[in-house]
Write a protein that holds these residues in place. Structure first.
Motif, short mmCIF file in Angstrom:
data_model
loop_
_atom_site.label_atom_id
_atom_site.label_comp_id
_atom_site.label_asym_id
_atom_site.label_seq_id
_atom_site.Cartn_x
_atom_site.Cartn_y
_atom_site.Cartn_z
N GLY A 60 2.39 -2.92 -8.78
CA GLY A 60 3.32 -2.26 -8.01
C GLY A 60 4.19 -2.56 -7.26
N PRO A 61 5.11 -2.55 -6.50
CA PRO A 61 6.07 -3.19 -5.81
C PRO A 61 5.31 -3.60 -4.91
N SER A 90 -3.67 1.00 -6.30
CA SER A 90 -3.60 1.68 -7.01
C SER A 90 -1.73 2.31 -7.83
N THR A 91 -1.01 2.22 -6.48
CA THR A 91 0.04 1.79 -6.23
C THR A 91 1.13 1.20 -6.05
N PHE A 92 0.65 0.51 -5.14
CA PHE A 92 1.50 -0.90 -4.65
C PHE A 92 0.81 -2.74 -5.27
N THR A 93 1.11 -4.03 -4.91
CA THR A 93 1.09 -5.13 -5.04
C THR A 93 0.59 -4.91 -3.44
N VAL A 94 0.03 -4.93 -2.13
CA VAL A 94 -0.84 -4.65 -1.57
C VAL A 94 -0.94 -6.28 -0.74
N TYR A 95 -0.24 -6.48 0.55
CA TYR A 95 -0.70 -8.20 0.67
C TYR A 95 -1.25 -8.09 2.46
N TYR A 128 6.41 7.88 1.17
CA TYR A 128 7.22 7.85 1.39
C TYR A 128 8.51 6.58 1.07
N PHE A 129 6.67 5.02 1.24
CA PHE A 129 7.71 4.40 -0.41
C PHE A 129 7.79 4.23 -1.12
N SER A 130 7.66 5.63 -1.78
CA SER A 130 8.00 6.35 -3.83
C SER A 130 8.72 6.57 -3.95
N SER A 131 9.50 7.69 -2.33
CA SER A 131 10.83 8.33 -2.14
C SER A 131 12.06 6.96 -2.08
#
Length: 265
Positions: free
Chosen positions: A20-21, A47-52, A262-265
């Protein structure tokens, strides 16, 4: 583990998970990928983002090129942002919130949107300000190799009771804290004068025009909650939110859904 090279040649270690983002998580003092809350939070966000997640310089598997400067740490984060493709979301916790802001205000930072949790600050008379020689004392203890005393001074400064510090010294956690104690002055430098009882300078982060969410915990001290409200007021495009029942040690299960929303809005 992957690595990226910062502008001054320092190698910064990071881990990438999910899809994801891109969302980068920035630790506070004494924490790194293998020690602290970010790995658990990353699991809840993958599951929602590409997390670093990454080791700030001097911690974990990252390098530590001297001399330290706040600009070098912002370059570390910028290098990771570039590796993530730019136009990223960033979430900074505690002193990591200050580092996120210092990076976001730089031209072309690559940060599209940011969230912050409890940037350490005392901006009124509801708490005793940090002693004016705090940074000098911390630097001196680091130079003398007194890592245990560095951790003790830091814990006392952030309000950990003496009994709590005494118990902590008997646990395996103390060894991990001492291993990164030399980076504590870095955090104080990133924070600047936020802990000395002064209002936030109106222009310090005026260039942070990206959307920002400033959060605090409902069970955190009055000075902390007040300072986060004031931070949201001085940022050009920010809103404030309190997470009920939370303290500075916010639970991943609580703030992961907030960040997703928040980050998906």
């Amino acid at each position: 583990m992957s690595t990226v090279t910062s502008a001054d040649g320092t190698v910064i270690a990071y881990t990438k998970a999910g899809s994801g983002p891109p969302l980068i998580l920035v630790d506070g003092a004494l924490c790194y990928r293998d020690f602290g809350p970010m790995s658990g939070l990353a699991d809840g966000l993958a599951s929602t983002f590409t997390v670093y997640t990454y080791d700030r310089r001097g911690r974990g598997e990252s390098g530590d090129t001297a001399p330290y400067a706040v600009e070098r740490e912002t370059e570390d984060l910028e290098a990771l942002i570039a590796a993530a493709g730019g136009d990223v979301f960033v979430y900074g916790v505690s002193s990591g919130a200050a580092l996120t802001l210092e990076t976001a205000k730089r031209p072309g930072s690559g940060i599209a949107k940011l969230a912050l949790y409890e940037l350490p600050a005392i901006t009124d008379d509801t708490a005793k300000p940090w002693p004016p020689d705090l940074l000098a004392r911390t630097d001196a203890l680091v130079a003398a190799g007194r890592r245990g005393d560095v951790v003790k001074l830091f814990m006392k400064t952030v309000g950990v009771p003496a009994a709590g510090i005494a118990v902590m010294r008997l646990t395996p956690v103390w060894k991990k804290l001492k291993a990164v104690a030399h980076t504590i002055p870095n955090d104080f430098r990133v924070l600047g004068d936020t802990g000395y009882g002064k209002p936030f300078p109106a222009d310090r982060w005026s260039a942070v025009t990206q959307p920002a969410l400033v959060m605090d915990g409902g069970k955190s001290p009055e000075y902390m909650r007040g300072s986060q409200r004031r931070l949201a007021e001085v940022l050009p495009n920010a809103r404030h939110r309190t997470l009920p029942g939370q303290t500075h040690m916010v639970k991943a299960a609580v703030h992961a859904p907030v960040l997703v929303e928040y980050f998906s809005s």
